[in-house]
Design an enzyme around this catalytic site. Structure first.
Site, PDB file in Angstrom:
ATOM      1  N   ASP A 179       2.748   8.931  -8.991  1.00 55.17           N
ATOM      2  CA  ASP A 179       3.796   9.713  -9.668  1.00 55.17           C
ATOM      3  C   ASP A 179       3.607   9.630 -11.180  1.00 55.17           C
ATOM      4  O   ASP A 179       2.582   9.140 -11.659  1.00 55.17           O
ATOM      5  CB  ASP A 179       5.171   9.176  -9.219  1.00 55.17           C
ATOM      6  CG  ASP A 179       6.194  10.291  -9.090  1.00 55.17           C
ATOM      7  OD1 ASP A 179       6.368  11.051 -10.065  1.00 55.17           O
ATOM      8  OD2 ASP A 179       6.829  10.407  -8.023  1.00 55.17           O
ATOM      9  N   LYS A 201       0.110   3.625  -2.245  1.00 53.07           N
ATOM     10  CA  LYS A 201      -0.726   4.642  -2.903  1.00 53.07           C
ATOM     11  C   LYS A 201       0.120   5.428  -3.901  1.00 53.07           C
ATOM     12  O   LYS A 201       0.233   6.660  -3.839  1.00 53.07           O
ATOM     13  CB  LYS A 201      -1.370   5.574  -1.885  1.00 53.07           C
ATOM     14  CG  LYS A 201      -2.341   4.853  -0.969  1.00 53.07           C
ATOM     15  CD  LYS A 201      -3.061   5.789  -0.035  1.00 53.07           C
ATOM     16  CE  LYS A 201      -3.950   5.034   0.922  1.00 53.07           C
ATOM     17  NZ  LYS A 201      -3.214   4.194   1.910  1.00 53.07           N
ATOM     18  N   ASP A 210       0.850  -1.194   0.000  1.00 52.37           N
ATOM     19  CA  ASP A 210       0.000   0.000   0.000  1.00 52.37           C
ATOM     20  C   ASP A 210       0.884   1.241   0.000  1.00 52.37           C
ATOM     21  O   ASP A 210       1.088   1.866   1.034  1.00 52.37           O
ATOM     22  CB  ASP A 210      -0.925  -0.023   1.233  1.00 52.37           C
ATOM     23  CG  ASP A 210      -1.883   1.163   1.241  1.00 52.37           C
ATOM     24  OD1 ASP A 210      -1.860   1.969   0.288  1.00 52.37           O
ATOM     25  OD2 ASP A 210      -2.664   1.274   2.204  1.00 52.37           O
TER      26      ASP A 210
HETATM   27  P1  XMP Z   1      -7.079   0.972  10.318  1.00 55.59           P
HETATM   28  O1  XMP Z   1      -6.113   0.945  11.445  1.00 55.59           O
HETATM   29  O2  XMP Z   1      -7.823   2.252  10.194  1.00 55.59           O
HETATM   30  O3  XMP Z   1      -6.139   0.849   9.020  1.00 55.59           O
HETATM   31  O4  XMP Z   1      -7.979  -0.225  10.264  1.00 55.59           O
HETATM   32  C1  XMP Z   1      -6.609   1.004   7.717  1.00 55.59           C
HETATM   33  C2  XMP Z   1      -5.499   0.735   6.770  1.00 55.59           C
HETATM   34  O5  XMP Z   1      -5.931   0.981   5.447  1.00 55.59           O
HETATM   35  C3  XMP Z   1      -5.255   2.115   4.922  1.00 55.59           C
HETATM   36  N1  XMP Z   1      -6.291   2.936   4.386  1.00 55.59           N
HETATM   37  C4  XMP Z   1      -6.482   3.145   3.119  1.00 55.59           C
HETATM   38  N2  XMP Z   1      -5.828   2.696   2.078  1.00 55.59           N
HETATM   39  N3  XMP Z   1      -7.328   3.848   0.686  1.00 55.59           N
HETATM   40  C5  XMP Z   1      -6.251   3.055   0.852  1.00 55.59           C
HETATM   41  O6  XMP Z   1      -5.629   2.675  -0.152  1.00 55.59           O
HETATM   42  C6  XMP Z   1      -8.028   4.317   1.714  1.00 55.59           C
HETATM   43  O7  XMP Z   1      -9.014   5.002   1.569  1.00 55.59           O
HETATM   44  C7  XMP Z   1      -7.581   3.950   2.988  1.00 55.59           C
HETATM   45  N4  XMP Z   1      -8.069   4.206   4.180  1.00 55.59           N
HETATM   46  C8  XMP Z   1      -7.240   3.554   5.051  1.00 55.59           C
HETATM   47  C9  XMP Z   1      -4.521   2.779   6.036  1.00 55.59           C
HETATM   48  O8  XMP Z   1      -3.323   3.369   5.587  1.00 55.59           O
HETATM   49  C10 XMP Z   1      -4.280   1.617   6.958  1.00 55.59           C
HETATM   50  O9  XMP Z   1      -3.167   0.867   6.519  1.00 55.59           O
END
Ligand code: XMP
EC number: 4.1.1.23
Length: 212
Positions: A63, A60, A58
């Protein structure tokens, strides 16, 4: 059955490995991001390989196409099976990640809408829908959509059809596992598992929610 994916955002490497090992039998995949990789290095992927679980990077990625290609190659060379890139970067930059993923027999997921409250400022008003359509056009394997807004997941599902939806925001961010599990292909859970007194017990509860 909806997949259960652990977001392993633990910055202490020893603790991360311990949690991953204990949780692995109950998981479908493990997602690693900047918190663990910046503290432990990309080689942590190799150390998790023996658990035999798909690893999702992950980053994201957001670039230009050439940089995205170089990042994705590093990710897949390290042993990851999937990469997450942003969607607002446009078709050419998304395709750079999709193409590298395909070359390695892996997958690329595109962030269509994020799960935190502030995300609505930019992702709402048609942007998330446009990104979801772009992900389909670029032949991405799926999108990331917010467990915190099941009604938005339903709208995005109409756009991506049978492509996968992975959904973070369950637990600590308030998303309800059993509600969103019916709508998506995988729920992503971080703090509610790795910060729990007993992560395996916490996982079992999320696991049960998938079939409720
Ligand atoms: P928690 O601790 O909130 O962690 O359960 C959530 C995990 O997911 C990631 N995260 C996202 N990743 N789009 C993403 O690609 C999103 O909208 C998003 N929201 C949360 C966050 O970084 C963590 O690893």
């Amino acid at each position: 059955m909806t997949e259960l994916i652990l977001a392993l955002d633990v910055t202490d490497k020893k603790q991360a490995l311990k949690i991953a090992e204990a949780c692995a039998p109950h998981l479908d995949a493990i997602k690693l991001g900047y918190p663990l990789i910046l503290s432990s290095g990309l080689s942590i992927a190799g150390e998790l390989e023996e658990l035999d679980k798909p690893l999702i990077a992950d980053f994201k990625v957001a670039d230009i196409p050439n940089t995205n290609k170089l990042i994705a190659e590093q990710v897949f060379d390290a042993g990851f099976s999937s990469i997450i890139c942003h969607g607002f970067i446009g078709a050419d930059a998304i395709r750079a990640c999709v193409d590298v993923a395909a070359d390695y027999g892996g997958a690329c997921f595109v962030v269509a809408e994020m799960s935190h409250p502030g995300a609505t400022a930019f992702f709402h008003g048609g942007t998330a829908e446009k990104i979801a359509a772009l992900a389909v056009e670029c032949e991405a394997d799926g999108i990331i959509a917010p467990a915190t807004r099941p009604e938005r997941v339903t709208i995005l599902r109409e756009i991506v059809g049978r492509r996968k939806i992975l959904s973070p925001g369950v637990g600590a961010q308030g998303g309800d596992a059993s509600t969103v599990a019916k709508l998506v292909d995988g729920i992503i859970v971080g703090r509610a598992i790795y910060e729990a007194k007993d992560p395996v017990t916490a996982i079992t509860e999320f696991s049960a929610a998938r079939t409720a």
